[in-house]
Design a protein around this motif. Structure first.
Motif, PDB file in Angstrom:
ATOM      1  N   PRO A 132       0.788  -1.359  -0.143  1.00 31.94           N
ATOM      2  CA  PRO A 132       0.121   0.083   0.039  1.00 31.94           C
ATOM      3  C   PRO A 132       0.906   1.269  -0.011  1.00 31.94           C
ATOM      4  O   PRO A 132       2.211   1.017   0.337  1.00 31.94           O
ATOM      5  CB  PRO A 132      -0.856   0.010   1.408  1.00 31.94           C
ATOM      6  CG  PRO A 132       0.102  -1.207   2.151  1.00 31.94           C
ATOM      7  CD  PRO A 132       0.704  -1.865   1.227  1.00 31.94           C
ATOM      8  N   LYS A 133       0.231   2.313  -0.376  1.00 39.57           N
ATOM      9  CA  LYS A 133       1.013   3.804  -0.364  1.00 39.57           C
ATOM     10  C   LYS A 133       1.285   4.041   1.045  1.00 39.57           C
ATOM     11  O   LYS A 133       0.640   3.498   1.998  1.00 39.57           O
ATOM     12  CB  LYS A 133       0.142   4.704  -0.935  1.00 39.57           C
ATOM     13  CG  LYS A 133      -1.378   4.892  -0.729  1.00 39.57           C
ATOM     14  CD  LYS A 133      -1.858   5.912  -1.537  1.00 39.57           C
ATOM     15  CE  LYS A 133      -3.299   5.992  -1.016  1.00 39.57           C
ATOM     16  NZ  LYS A 133      -4.188   6.805  -2.020  1.00 39.57           N
ATOM     17  N   LYS A 134       2.122   4.829   1.429  1.00 40.60           N
ATOM     18  CA  LYS A 134       2.577   5.309   2.723  1.00 40.60           C
ATOM     19  C   LYS A 134       1.555   5.943   3.541  1.00 40.60           C
ATOM     20  O   LYS A 134       0.579   6.697   3.124  1.00 40.60           O
ATOM     21  CB  LYS A 134       3.492   6.577   2.595  1.00 40.60           C
ATOM     22  CG  LYS A 134       4.465   7.014   3.975  1.00 40.60           C
ATOM     23  CD  LYS A 134       5.048   7.989   3.777  1.00 40.60           C
ATOM     24  CE  LYS A 134       5.900   8.633   5.075  1.00 40.60           C
ATOM     25  NZ  LYS A 134       6.845   9.560   4.741  1.00 40.60           N
ATOM     26  N   GLY A 135       1.302   5.399   4.743  1.00 44.94           N
ATOM     27  CA  GLY A 135       0.264   5.753   5.601  1.00 44.94           C
ATOM     28  C   GLY A 135      -1.090   5.097   5.449  1.00 44.94           C
ATOM     29  O   GLY A 135      -1.843   5.198   6.112  1.00 44.94           O
ATOM     30  N   TYR A 136      -1.183   3.874   4.716  1.00 46.38           N
ATOM     31  CA  TYR A 136      -2.007   3.293   4.336  1.00 46.38           C
ATOM     32  C   TYR A 136      -1.850   1.705   4.758  1.00 46.38           C
ATOM     33  O   TYR A 136      -0.652   1.378   4.770  1.00 46.38           O
ATOM     34  CB  TYR A 136      -2.546   3.229   2.799  1.00 46.38           C
ATOM     35  CG  TYR A 136      -3.205   4.561   2.680  1.00 46.38           C
ATOM     36  CD1 TYR A 136      -4.770   4.610   2.481  1.00 46.38           C
ATOM     37  CD2 TYR A 136      -2.509   5.836   2.666  1.00 46.38           C
ATOM     38  CE1 TYR A 136      -5.482   5.820   2.215  1.00 46.38           C
ATOM     39  CE2 TYR A 136      -3.241   6.876   2.539  1.00 46.38           C
ATOM     40  CZ  TYR A 136      -4.731   7.002   2.290  1.00 46.38           C
ATOM     41  OH  TYR A 136      -5.299   8.132   2.023  1.00 46.38           O
ATOM     42  N   GLU A 137      -2.990   0.755   4.587  1.00 51.72           N
ATOM     43  CA  GLU A 137      -2.534  -0.633   4.751  1.00 51.72           C
ATOM     44  C   GLU A 137      -3.833  -1.277   3.902  1.00 51.72           C
ATOM     45  O   GLU A 137      -5.026  -0.635   3.748  1.00 51.72           O
ATOM     46  CB  GLU A 137      -2.637  -1.035   6.369  1.00 51.72           C
ATOM     47  CG  GLU A 137      -4.144  -0.754   7.058  1.00 51.72           C
ATOM     48  CD  GLU A 137      -4.135  -0.734   8.649  1.00 51.72           C
ATOM     49  OE1 GLU A 137      -2.896  -1.368   9.036  1.00 51.72           O
ATOM     50  OE2 GLU A 137      -4.921  -0.930   9.328  1.00 51.72           O
ATOM     51  N   TYR A 138      -3.550  -2.682   3.868  1.00 48.15           N
ATOM     52  CA  TYR A 138      -4.687  -3.439   2.782  1.00 48.15           C
ATOM     53  C   TYR A 138      -5.519  -3.997   4.216  1.00 48.15           C
ATOM     54  O   TYR A 138      -5.222  -4.432   4.928  1.00 48.15           O
ATOM     55  CB  TYR A 138      -4.068  -4.273   2.189  1.00 48.15           C
ATOM     56  CG  TYR A 138      -3.148  -3.932   0.795  1.00 48.15           C
ATOM     57  CD1 TYR A 138      -3.974  -2.765   0.131  1.00 48.15           C
ATOM     58  CD2 TYR A 138      -1.993  -4.524   0.513  1.00 48.15           C
ATOM     59  CE1 TYR A 138      -3.066  -2.417  -1.108  1.00 48.15           C
ATOM     60  CE2 TYR A 138      -1.347  -3.869  -0.569  1.00 48.15           C
ATOM     61  CZ  TYR A 138      -1.932  -2.844  -1.346  1.00 48.15           C
ATOM     62  OH  TYR A 138      -1.066  -2.535  -2.319  1.00 48.15           O
ATOM     63  N   TRP A 139      -6.870  -3.979   3.715  1.00 51.49           N
ATOM     64  CA  TRP A 139      -7.784  -4.764   4.289  1.00 51.49           C
ATOM     65  C   TRP A 139      -8.667  -5.790   3.493  1.00 51.49           C
ATOM     66  O   TRP A 139      -8.958  -5.378   2.382  1.00 51.49           O
ATOM     67  CB  TRP A 139      -8.867  -3.947   5.276  1.00 51.49           C
ATOM     68  CG  TRP A 139      -8.507  -3.566   6.442  1.00 51.49           C
ATOM     69  CD1 TRP A 139      -7.545  -2.660   6.940  1.00 51.49           C
ATOM     70  CD2 TRP A 139      -9.152  -3.782   7.523  1.00 51.49           C
ATOM     71  NE1 TRP A 139      -7.612  -2.352   8.195  1.00 51.49           N
ATOM     72  CE2 TRP A 139      -8.465  -3.502   8.928  1.00 51.49           C
ATOM     73  CE3 TRP A 139     -10.156  -4.787   7.828  1.00 51.49           C
ATOM     74  CZ2 TRP A 139      -8.987  -3.566  10.206  1.00 51.49           C
ATOM     75  CZ3 TRP A 139     -10.548  -5.104   9.164  1.00 51.49           C
ATOM     76  CH2 TRP A 139      -9.749  -4.203  10.165  1.00 51.49           C
ATOM     77  N   GLN A 140      -8.783  -6.966   4.140  1.00 50.99           N
ATOM     78  CA  GLN A 140      -9.524  -7.971   3.144  1.00 50.99           C
ATOM     79  C   GLN A 140     -10.712  -8.423   4.137  1.00 50.99           C
ATOM     80  O   GLN A 140     -10.795  -8.627   5.169  1.00 50.99           O
ATOM     81  CB  GLN A 140      -8.605  -9.213   3.044  1.00 50.99           C
ATOM     82  CG  GLN A 140      -8.064  -9.774   4.286  1.00 50.99           C
ATOM     83  CD  GLN A 140      -7.336 -11.100   4.176  1.00 50.99           C
ATOM     84  OE1 GLN A 140      -6.908 -11.384   3.121  1.00 50.99           O
ATOM     85  NE2 GLN A 140      -7.075 -11.678   5.411  1.00 50.99           N
ATOM     86  N   PHE A 141     -11.495  -8.595   3.258  1.00 48.39           N
ATOM     87  CA  PHE A 141     -13.026  -9.181   3.770  1.00 48.39           C
ATOM     88  C   PHE A 141     -13.451 -10.455   2.919  1.00 48.39           C
ATOM     89  O   PHE A 141     -13.571 -10.275   1.744  1.00 48.39           O
ATOM     90  CB  PHE A 141     -14.156  -8.077   3.191  1.00 48.39           C
ATOM     91  CG  PHE A 141     -13.814  -6.804   3.879  1.00 48.39           C
ATOM     92  CD1 PHE A 141     -14.603  -6.507   5.136  1.00 48.39           C
ATOM     93  CD2 PHE A 141     -13.045  -5.704   3.317  1.00 48.39           C
ATOM     94  CE1 PHE A 141     -14.372  -5.038   5.857  1.00 48.39           C
ATOM     95  CE2 PHE A 141     -12.905  -4.538   3.703  1.00 48.39           C
ATOM     96  CZ  PHE A 141     -13.626  -4.243   4.990  1.00 48.39           C
ATOM     97  N   LYS A 142     -13.624 -11.637   3.629  1.00 46.31           N
ATOM     98  CA  LYS A 142     -13.845 -12.899   3.022  1.00 46.31           C
ATOM     99  C   LYS A 142     -15.248 -13.073   3.234  1.00 46.31           C
ATOM    100  O   LYS A 142     -15.839 -13.000   4.182  1.00 46.31           O
ATOM    101  CB  LYS A 142     -13.038 -13.806   3.600  1.00 46.31           C
ATOM    102  CG  LYS A 142     -13.035 -15.079   2.847  1.00 46.31           C
ATOM    103  CD  LYS A 142     -11.917 -16.275   3.411  1.00 46.31           C
ATOM    104  CE  LYS A 142     -11.722 -17.367   2.949  1.00 46.31           C
ATOM    105  NZ  LYS A 142     -10.863 -18.393   3.330  1.00 46.31           N
ATOM    106  N   PHE A 143     -15.857 -13.691   2.096  1.00 44.66           N
ATOM    107  CA  PHE A 143     -17.328 -14.174   1.943  1.00 44.66           C
ATOM    108  C   PHE A 143     -17.533 -15.406   1.233  1.00 44.66           C
ATOM    109  O   PHE A 143     -16.799 -15.872   0.387  1.00 44.66           O
ATOM    110  CB  PHE A 143     -18.068 -12.892   1.281  1.00 44.66           C
ATOM    111  CG  PHE A 143     -18.061 -11.893   1.915  1.00 44.66           C
ATOM    112  CD1 PHE A 143     -18.949 -11.388   2.710  1.00 44.66           C
ATOM    113  CD2 PHE A 143     -17.234 -10.516   1.528  1.00 44.66           C
ATOM    114  CE1 PHE A 143     -19.083 -10.124   3.518  1.00 44.66           C
ATOM    115  CE2 PHE A 143     -17.084  -9.343   2.066  1.00 44.66           C
ATOM    116  CZ  PHE A 143     -18.109  -9.172   3.245  1.00 44.66           C
TER     117      PHE A 143
END
Length: 217
Positions: free
Chosen positions: A124-135
Motif C-alpha cells: 500500500p501507499k505510505k500511511g495506508y494498509e490493505y484490508w481484506q473481507f472474505k465471503f
C-alpha cells in the motif's frame, strides 16, 4: 289560531293516523323511518375502510435481509471493536460470522482484517494498509446469478471512500452461479492506518439502491 293536528299520513294506506303511532291502526303496517338505513350505511363504510387499509401491510421491498447466528469460527479479534452506537439498531448491518439472506443469495461474512502480501511489489501507499473481507456466496434462487468482485462493493474508512485493490491471492468471488452452487473469495481495499471504523457496503439491488453493510472494524 287553530292548533296544529298531531297526525301524520300512513305511507302504506295513506290514511290519517296519530303522529306518534309506530303501527298504522288501519293497515297494521309498521311505520319505519330511515334510522335502520343510517346504521346499514355506517356498517358498509366501516367494512370498506377495513378492506382498503389491509393493503398497507404489504411488503414493498421483496429483497429483505435477515441476520442469523453462524457457527463459523474464523473471526478476527480486530473486528470486535465495533461502534455499537452507530450499528446496533440497523437491520441491514452485519458482523463477522453473520449469515445474510437476500432474495438470491445466502451470504456468509467469513472474516475481515489487515492483509500483508508476501509479494514485495504489492504494497500500500505510505500511511495506508490493505484490508481484506472474505465471503461465501450461495445461490438460493432458481436461476443463474452473477457475483462480482469489483462491481457491487464500496468501502468506507471513517466515512471516507476507500480505493479497492485487485490482489489475486484469494479473489474467487467472480462467478456465475447456477442454482444451489456456491463460491468463496475475498475483496480488498486500501485504507488509512489510523482508521477507527471500516465498513463495506454491498449492493444487492442496483435498481432499488438497496444495500447491506458489513462491519470490518
Amino acid at each position: 289560531m287553530s292548533e296544529e293536528k298531531e297526525t301524520k299520513v300512513c305511507k302504506y294506506c295513506k290514511s290519517e293516523i296519530p303522529k306518534k303511532a309506530k303501527v298504522c291502526p288501519n293497515c297494521r303496517k309498521k311505520q319505519g323511518g330511515i334510522g335502520k338505513w343510517i346504521v346499514i350505511a355506517v356498517i358498509v363504510i366501516i367494512v370498506i375502510a377495513a378492506i382498503s387499509g389491509g393493503g398497507d401491510d404489504k411488503d414493498k421491498n421483496p429483497q429483505k435481509v435477515s441476520q442469523t447466528p453462524s457457527d463459523d469460527k474464523q473471526t478476527s479479534s480486530e473486528n470486535k471493536k465495533t461502534d455499537d452506537t452507530e450499528t446496533q439498531d440497523k437491520s441491514n448491518v452485519f458482523q463477522v460470522g453473520d449469515v445474510v439472506e437476500t432474495e438470491d443469495f445466502k451470504i456468509t461474512f467469513v472474516s475481515a482484517g489487515k492483509y500483508k502480501s508476501d509479494n514485495e511489489y504489492i504494497t500500500p501507499k505510505k500511511g495506508y494498509e490493505y484490508w481484506q473481507f472474505k465471503f461465501k456466496f450461495e445461490n438460493t434462487s432458481d436461476t443463474d446469478q452473477n457475483v462480482s468482485t469489483m462491481m457491487d462493493w464500496e468501502c468506507y474508512a471513517d466515512n471516507s471512500k476507500a480505493d479497492q485493490q485487485w490482489i489475486g491471492d484469494d479473489s474467487g468471488l467472480d462467478a456465475t452461479l447456477s442454482a444451489g452452487r456456491q463460491t468463496e473469495g475475498t475483496v480488498y481495499f486500501e485504507v488509512p492506518k489510523d482508521s477507527k471504523h471500516i465498513e463495506l457496503e454491498y449492493d444487492i439491488n442496483y435498481w432499488q439502491d438497496n444495500k447491506i453493510v458489513f462491519v470490518g472494524k
